[in-house]
Write a protein that holds these residues in place. Sequence first.
Motif, PDB file in Angstrom:
ATOM      1  N   ALA A 197      -4.382  21.037  62.497  1.00  0.00           N
ATOM      2  CA  ALA A 197      -3.732  20.500  61.307  1.00  0.00           C
ATOM      3  C   ALA A 197      -3.516  21.605  60.281  1.00  0.00           C
ATOM      4  CB  ALA A 197      -4.567  19.370  60.716  1.00  0.00           C
ATOM      5  N   THR A 198      -4.503  22.464  60.129  1.00  0.00           N
ATOM      6  CA  THR A 198      -4.405  23.566  59.166  1.00  0.00           C
ATOM      7  C   THR A 198      -3.249  24.506  59.511  1.00  0.00           C
ATOM      8  OG1 THR A 198      -6.781  23.505  58.712  1.00  0.00           O
ATOM      9  CG2 THR A 198      -5.620  25.541  58.171  1.00  0.00           C
ATOM     10  N   HIS A 203       2.218  26.443  58.654  1.00  0.00           N
ATOM     11  CA  HIS A 203       3.516  26.759  59.248  1.00  0.00           C
ATOM     12  C   HIS A 203       4.655  26.092  58.471  1.00  0.00           C
ATOM     13  CE1 HIS A 203       6.556  27.513  62.335  1.00  0.00           C
ATOM     14  NE2 HIS A 203       6.855  26.221  62.303  1.00  0.00           N
ATOM     15  N   LEU A 204       4.414  24.877  57.968  1.00  0.00           N
ATOM     16  CA  LEU A 204       5.427  24.129  57.236  1.00  0.00           C
ATOM     17  C   LEU A 204       5.404  24.416  55.740  1.00  0.00           C
ATOM     18  CD1 LEU A 204       5.071  20.642  58.992  1.00  0.00           C
ATOM     19  CD2 LEU A 204       6.877  22.331  59.347  1.00  0.00           C
ATOM     20  N   GLU A 209      -2.963  29.964  51.952  1.00  0.00           N
ATOM     21  CA  GLU A 209      -4.072  30.618  52.667  1.00  0.00           C
ATOM     22  C   GLU A 209      -5.438  30.252  52.097  1.00  0.00           C
ATOM     23  OE1 GLU A 209      -3.268  34.755  52.592  1.00  0.00           O
ATOM     24  OE2 GLU A 209      -1.544  34.634  53.958  1.00  0.00           O
ATOM     25  N   SER A 210      -5.456  29.778  50.843  1.00  0.00           N
ATOM     26  CA  SER A 210      -6.729  29.384  50.233  1.00  0.00           C
ATOM     27  C   SER A 210      -7.100  27.939  50.543  1.00  0.00           C
ATOM     28  CB  SER A 210      -6.643  29.576  48.710  1.00  0.00           C
ATOM     29  OG  SER A 210      -6.347  30.915  48.380  1.00  0.00           O
ATOM     30  N   GLY A 211      -6.239  27.248  51.276  1.00  0.00           N
ATOM     31  CA  GLY A 211      -6.538  25.878  51.648  1.00  0.00           C
ATOM     32  C   GLY A 211      -6.047  24.839  50.660  1.00  0.00           C
ATOM     33  N   HIS A 212      -5.272  25.255  49.650  1.00  0.00           N
ATOM     34  CA  HIS A 212      -4.741  24.300  48.676  1.00  0.00           C
ATOM     35  C   HIS A 212      -3.535  23.573  49.262  1.00  0.00           C
ATOM     36  CE1 HIS A 212      -6.705  27.277  45.803  1.00  0.00           C
ATOM     37  NE2 HIS A 212      -7.368  26.138  45.626  1.00  0.00           N
ATOM     38  N   LEU A 213      -3.552  22.263  49.185  1.00  0.00           N
ATOM     39  CA  LEU A 213      -2.488  21.439  49.746  1.00  0.00           C
ATOM     40  C   LEU A 213      -1.389  21.193  48.721  1.00  0.00           C
ATOM     41  CD1 LEU A 213      -4.694  18.756  51.502  1.00  0.00           C
ATOM     42  CD2 LEU A 213      -3.296  20.469  52.653  1.00  0.00           C
ATOM     43  N   THR A 214      -0.151  21.224  49.175  1.00  0.00           N
ATOM     44  CA  THR A 214       0.953  20.853  48.301  1.00  0.00           C
ATOM     45  C   THR A 214       1.008  19.330  48.175  1.00  0.00           C
ATOM     46  OG1 THR A 214       2.545  20.689  50.108  1.00  0.00           O
ATOM     47  CG2 THR A 214       2.301  22.845  49.071  1.00  0.00           C
TER      48      THR A 214
END
Length: 493
Positions: A197-198, A203-204, A209-214
């Motif tokens: 999932a990460t 990729h999208l 890279e810090s793991g913050h989700l849009t």
Amino acid sequence: MPKKRIFISSVQKEFAEERKQLFDYLMDDPILSKFFVPFIFEDYPATGRSTSTVYLKEVEKSDIYLGIFGDEYGFQNKAGLSPTEQEYNLAHKLHKDCLIYIKRDSSKRQAKEKTFIQKVEADVVRRTFDNYEELKAAVYKSLALYLEEKELFRLVPFDQAKDNEATIKDISVDKIKSFIELSKQKRNFKFKENISATDLLTHLSLMDESGHLTNAAILLFGKKPQKFFISSEVKCMQFYGNEIEKPIPSLQIYKGDIFQLVDQATSFVMSRINMWIGTRAKSASVPTKPELPGEAVREAIVNAICHRDYTSNASVQVMLFKNRLEIWNPGQLPYELTTQQLYKPHKSHPNNPLIAEPLQRSGFIEKAGTGTGEIVKLCLQHGLKKPLFEQDGDFKVTIWRQATEQATEQATEQVTEQVTEQVQNLLNVLASPMSIKEILTALNLKHRPTLLSSYINPAIALNLVEMTNPASPKSPKQKYRLTKKGETFVNIH
């Protein structure tokens, strides 16, 4: 950076006070005053030059033409044109950015003003207002959008922002897997085996890279998107007539990720319209044709959900009336795109590009910029009137239904020979919503599977019966009732 010059226009007498208030507002606003300088004719010093020369020269010097139109057409020159129409014609000819605000329909509007407004509406997107406060709010919104689209005042788009508190634990792995399968099936996109999932979100461009989700990641693949964005829902309503009025026979508020919202809202509409059902005269299978083209309905719903303004507290609304389907979304067309351009191929201006790409990859939307044109084409091919695209505060798509009498007569005529004795018996006992247990008793049946396979499921397939709670088919409180089509059929037979 030089300020953009705004020419504020209207007839000489009408809106004199509003023009002055708007001028003062733009001059005093701490943000807008940094980017814009307004001009009104009343502020111009007396000179020996003719009035027409002055205001047309000012239009030429301005970057933005701001037109305020109401009831009065104004003084006419020898050619029969008012100062306002001359100003607008020049601004349009010189390709100035035109912001148009029209007082809502009035019985006092002069005939020539009506004709002028119709011409303007064919050229540009307009906003409507009732009073000065509404006018001021509409101008502010337009100028803010202008600044953003001209990149004079850059903001991070909503779908790219990462100011939420979500973590990878809020993302559904099952939804990621479903998306991968759809992308392979619909678009033949290749992903490496067992992609995490990460990795997929990265990729999208949905996670850094810090793991913050849009925000887009949550809306597309979140376990509970409404936990973070409460207004990201779709409200679906059906009305008996052509107006918004009670009683409302069906109201559903759907929640979930974007893919689920599209499927649920589309299903709501398609299950409540008439269905033409043919005979087996020419083939072993029974031909069917829905009253509205399903792909057009789906496309309009996808566009509303994909391109809406997610910062708004309003939700997408899908409203099925007797004569039409309306789909509203709280959003604005891009500044350089008019409603008239939506009827033909145009450049793609997605409000939420990070949301649009996964929808395109999974087959929910086609090529960029073709959606509205496809809606028009499908409706015309289906024998319906041309759909209507409108921008007035919210953006609205109207898809016209067939004449109700004709559609009902046709549907009833074709469905008659498909109704078995079992279905007819079911319709006869459904005077009011009933549970499975109540129907078994009324029909003197014992076997639940028989009731479902021979009575209820065929009746639902013919759109004669519907669930009272379609969002939860296995709910213990589930009941079944006649649809409007079912009621018509029972009354005739």
